[in-house]
Design a protein around this motif. Structure first.
Motif, PDB file in Angstrom:
ATOM      1  N   ASP A 121       0.829  -1.212   0.000  1.00  0.00           N
ATOM      2  CA  ASP A 121       0.000   0.000   0.000  1.00  0.00           C
ATOM      3  C   ASP A 121       0.861   1.259   0.000  1.00  0.00           C
ATOM      4  O   ASP A 121       0.513   2.276  -0.629  1.00  0.00           O
ATOM      5  N   LYS A 122       1.995   1.198   0.702  1.00  0.00           N
ATOM      6  CA  LYS A 122       2.899   2.357   0.704  1.00  0.00           C
ATOM      7  C   LYS A 122       3.527   2.557  -0.674  1.00  0.00           C
ATOM      8  O   LYS A 122       3.725   3.688  -1.135  1.00  0.00           O
ATOM      9  N   ALA A 123       3.844   1.426  -1.349  1.00  0.00           N
ATOM     10  CA  ALA A 123       4.433   1.549  -2.692  1.00  0.00           C
ATOM     11  C   ALA A 123       3.415   2.081  -3.696  1.00  0.00           C
ATOM     12  O   ALA A 123       3.757   2.856  -4.604  1.00  0.00           O
ATOM     13  N   ILE A 124       2.128   1.670  -3.544  1.00  0.00           N
ATOM     14  CA  ILE A 124       1.080   2.145  -4.454  1.00  0.00           C
ATOM     15  C   ILE A 124       0.922   3.657  -4.345  1.00  0.00           C
ATOM     16  O   ILE A 124       0.549   4.352  -5.304  1.00  0.00           O
ATOM     17  N   TYR A 125       1.228   4.208  -3.176  1.00  0.00           N
ATOM     18  CA  TYR A 125       1.110   5.662  -2.971  1.00  0.00           C
ATOM     19  C   TYR A 125       2.020   6.434  -3.917  1.00  0.00           C
ATOM     20  O   TYR A 125       1.732   7.578  -4.286  1.00  0.00           O
ATOM     21  N   LEU A 126       3.154   5.809  -4.329  1.00  0.00           N
ATOM     22  CA  LEU A 126       4.110   6.492  -5.209  1.00  0.00           C
ATOM     23  C   LEU A 126       3.681   6.488  -6.669  1.00  0.00           C
ATOM     24  O   LEU A 126       4.395   7.014  -7.536  1.00  0.00           O
ATOM     25  N   SER A 127       2.552   5.820  -6.985  1.00  0.00           N
ATOM     26  CA  SER A 127       2.097   5.788  -8.377  1.00  0.00           C
ATOM     27  C   SER A 127       1.684   7.200  -8.825  1.00  0.00           C
ATOM     28  O   SER A 127       0.966   7.907  -8.104  1.00  0.00           O
ATOM     29  N   GLY A 128       2.141   7.579 -10.008  1.00  0.00           N
ATOM     30  CA  GLY A 128       1.845   8.909 -10.552  1.00  0.00           C
ATOM     31  C   GLY A 128       2.975   9.903 -10.349  1.00  0.00           C
ATOM     32  O   GLY A 128       2.993  10.970 -10.988  1.00  0.00           O
ATOM     33  N   TYR A 129       3.930   9.631  -9.524  1.00  0.00           N
ATOM     34  CA  TYR A 129       5.076  10.516  -9.323  1.00  0.00           C
ATOM     35  C   TYR A 129       5.957  10.500 -10.577  1.00  0.00           C
ATOM     36  O   TYR A 129       6.107   9.451 -11.233  1.00  0.00           O
ATOM     37  N   ARG A 130       6.562  11.665 -10.874  1.00  0.00           N
ATOM     38  CA  ARG A 130       7.532  11.766 -11.972  1.00  0.00           C
ATOM     39  C   ARG A 130       8.919  11.679 -11.366  1.00  0.00           C
ATOM     40  O   ARG A 130       9.265  12.419 -10.453  1.00  0.00           O
ATOM     41  N   MET A 131       9.719  10.766 -11.918  1.00  0.00           N
ATOM     42  CA  MET A 131      11.038  10.475 -11.347  1.00  0.00           C
ATOM     43  C   MET A 131      12.110  11.108 -12.246  1.00  0.00           C
ATOM     44  O   MET A 131      12.089  10.927 -13.472  1.00  0.00           O
ATOM     45  N   ARG A 132      13.052  11.867 -11.616  1.00  0.00           N
ATOM     46  CA  ARG A 132      14.153  12.469 -12.348  1.00  0.00           C
ATOM     47  C   ARG A 132      15.457  12.116 -11.651  1.00  0.00           C
ATOM     48  O   ARG A 132      15.585  12.306 -10.430  1.00  0.00           O
ATOM     49  N   LEU A 133      16.406  11.592 -12.460  1.00  0.00           N
ATOM     50  CA  LEU A 133      17.696  11.173 -11.906  1.00  0.00           C
ATOM     51  C   LEU A 133      18.602  12.393 -11.827  1.00  0.00           C
ATOM     52  O   LEU A 133      18.903  13.039 -12.865  1.00  0.00           O
ATOM     53  N   GLY A 134      19.053  12.715 -10.643  1.00  0.00           N
ATOM     54  CA  GLY A 134      19.935  13.864 -10.432  1.00  0.00           C
ATOM     55  C   GLY A 134      19.264  15.158 -10.843  1.00  0.00           C
ATOM     56  O   GLY A 134      18.102  15.413 -10.519  1.00  0.00           O
TER      57      GLY A 134
END
Length: 574
Positions: A121-134
């Motif tokens: 459930d905690k991992a599902i919360y991160l759905s929709g986030y945009r990830m940028r490396l550095g």
């Protein structure tokens, strides 16, 4: 539905007893817990060491997810940047909980398996986030995450194991509850025998053990234990059971008397209560009269009126109950002294006659039962007398047989002693013959020696003293030979074979403490030496009376001679 528990909804968090946990638990490095569902969730930027997570536009609809499979511990993560490595993925999702496995594909997605279910459930919360490396703006270094439930065989297998374990525990709990609530099994009924029947007859006579004994008697009769041999015994037990009918009737009469007494006490108590109710109602009636009524207030008058009505209702109910009891007593009464009508007199006479007939019938039944009991006792006494006479006849016959056995044993012992004396005399004669032959041989040798000595004397001219010395030597040799013969005669064994036989026989008889007959001993010895005879073994046993003794067992035709080992007793007496 679950394969273990029918009708189980997997959406109820798999019967684990763990309520659905809010993924935003404070202290795990994520954003604060979101507000209730009525308020829009405001996600914040999450900073990591090697990447940054930017939340999606709050105006956009939340990302969709598939139906949660039972026991789900694995999530699908899509939309990863092309340059994302396993270390970066682990760094991001470690904040949700302990990761057991990461399976990354060559494309931009991976599968992550957590240690517990609530971490998903905690991992599902991160759905929709945009990830940028550095701080890079390259396409390969950025991507929009899509986290969803994933079906994994390992998760389903663990969930099934848990379900089975809980089903086993539930079955065990129900079984324990059933065993606890199950009534105790009745005691086992013993098998029929004459001894048990005698004990049961005694129990039937005891009032405290009658109910237990009557069930045993019923089961024996239903099993078919009644036959010609045991019919009298069963009849006596049935008769003793019949004798308890009178006791039960007496008990019933006493209980009826107690019930009548209780009814009388109840009626007396009810009349007392009714008189008290009458007094209370009289008090209320007196208080409602004009003299006292004017002095009460309006509220007090209302309460008094209510109390009076309530007490009158109770009094009427009690009086109706008492009248009903009196009507029942009048209906049960069989005679009435105040009634003078002829029909009532006829009824009274008929009821009195019926009561007398019933009393006479009961008395007749009791007398008949007593007569049957006396007859049964007479039959039992006759049987006991016959058994006593038979036992006395058997005792006289047994005494005669014992006397005959004793005389036979005495005769046999005399014969054995005579045989032993004959054997001893034979052995003495053989020893005497051996001594005679030996002495004759010695005499011949001595004569030859004397001749030789005489020749020597004549030739050498020895003195008379030398001849005397030679005679002394011959006498000493003769005496020594006699002593050797005496020692040989005192020895009981003639050869090493006899010593071996005695050792084997003593070990055989030692393990047979009640003795063994000569045929049994001979059959055992014949397996070791086929040439040996039973007579030879018996003669050897007779030669050693301190080591072996003979006893007689049995009666009449079953009389038997047995040999026993008595060496342990004989060594004490020597």
């Amino acid at each position: 539905d679950s394969i273990c528990v029918p009708g189980f909804d997997p959406g109820l968090n798999m019967m684990t007893g763990i309520t659905p946990i809010n993924p935003m638990i404070p202290g795990l490095g994520l954003v604060p817990p979101p507000p209730p569902t009525e308020v829009t969730v405001i996600k914040e930027i999450i900073h990591c060491k090697s990447c940054t997570l930017f939340p999606q536009n709050p105006n956009l609809p939340p990302p969709s997810t598939r139906e949660r499979p039972p026991g789900c511990k694995t999530v699908f993560v899509g939309g990863l940047p092309e340059n994302a490595t396993e270390e970066i993925i682990q760094e991001v999702f470690e904040q949700c909980g302990d990761i057991t496995a990461i399976r990354k594909s060559k494309k931009n997605f991976c599968h992550i398996r957590f240690a517990e279910e609530f971490m998903v459930d905690k991992a599902i919360y991160l759905s929709g986030y945009r990830m940028r490396l550095g701080s890079s703006t390259d396409k390969k270094d950025s991507g929009r995450l899509h986290v969803d439930f994933a079906q994994a065989r390992d998760d389903f297998y663990e969930w099934e194991c848990k379900q089975r374990m809980r089903a086993r525990e539930e079955r065990h709990r129900r079984k324990l509850e059933e065993d606890r609530l199950r009534p105790p099994s009745p005691p086992a009924i013993m098998h029929y025998s004459e001894h048990e029947a005698a004990l049961l007859a005694e129990k039937l006579k005891d009032d405290s053990k009658f109910s237990e004994a009557i069930t045993v008697l019923l089961s024996w009769i239903e099993r078919g234990e009644v036959n010609r041999r045991s019919a009298n015994q069963f009849y006596s037990m049935v008769q003793s059971a019949n004798s308890h009918v009178r006791r039960l009737m007496n008990e019933k009469a006493t209980h009826e008397q107690e019930m009548e007494e209780a009814k009388e006490n109840f009626k007396n108590a009810l009349t007392g209560i009714l008189t008290q109710f009458e007094q209370i109602v009289a008090v209320f009636n007196a208080s409602t009269r004009q003299k006292a009524w004017d002095h009460f207030s309006k509220a007090q008058r209302k309460n008094i009126d209510i109390w009076r009505k309530h007490s009158e209702e109770l009094r009427n109910a009690q009086s109706e109950q008492l009248m009903g009891i009196r009507r029942e007593e009048e209906m049960e009464m069989s005679d009435d002294e105040n009634c003078d009508s002829p029909t009532k007199k006829m009824r009274v006479d008929e009821s009195a006659l019926a009561a007398q007939a019933y009393a006479l019938k009961e008395e007749n039944d009791s007398l008949r039962w007593q007569l049957d009991a006396y007859r049964n006792e007479v039959e039992l006494l006759k049987q006991e007398k016959e058994q006593l006479f038979r036992t006395e006849d058997n005792l006289t016959k047994d005494q005669q047989l014992q006397f005959l056995q004793q005389t036979m044993q005495g005769m046999q012992q005399q014969l054995l002693t005579i045989q032993e004396e004959l054997n001893n005399k034979k052995s003495e004669l053989e020893q005497a013959k051996e001594e005679q032959s030996h002495t004759q041989a010695l005499l011949k040798v001595l004569q030859e020696q004397l001749k030789g000595t005489k020749e020597l004397v004549e030739t050498n001219g020895h003195s008379h003293e030398d001849t005397n010395e030679i005679n002394v030597l011959t006498v000493a040799l003769v005496n020594q030979d006699r002593e050797n013969n005496i020692e040989k005669r005192s020895q009981g064994l003639k050869s090493e074979k006899e010593a071996l036989l005695i050792g084997i026989i003593s070990t055989f008889l030692h393990v047979h403490p009640f003795g063994a007959n000569i045929e049994y001993l001979w059959s055992y010895m014949q397996q070791l030496d086929s040439k040996i005879s039973a007579n030879e073994i018996e003669m050897l046993l007779m030669r050693l009376p301190r080591m072996f003794k003979q006893e007689f067992t049995g009666v009449g035709a079953t009389l038997e001679k047995r040999w026993k080992l008595c060496a342990f007793e004989g060594i004490k007496t020597t």
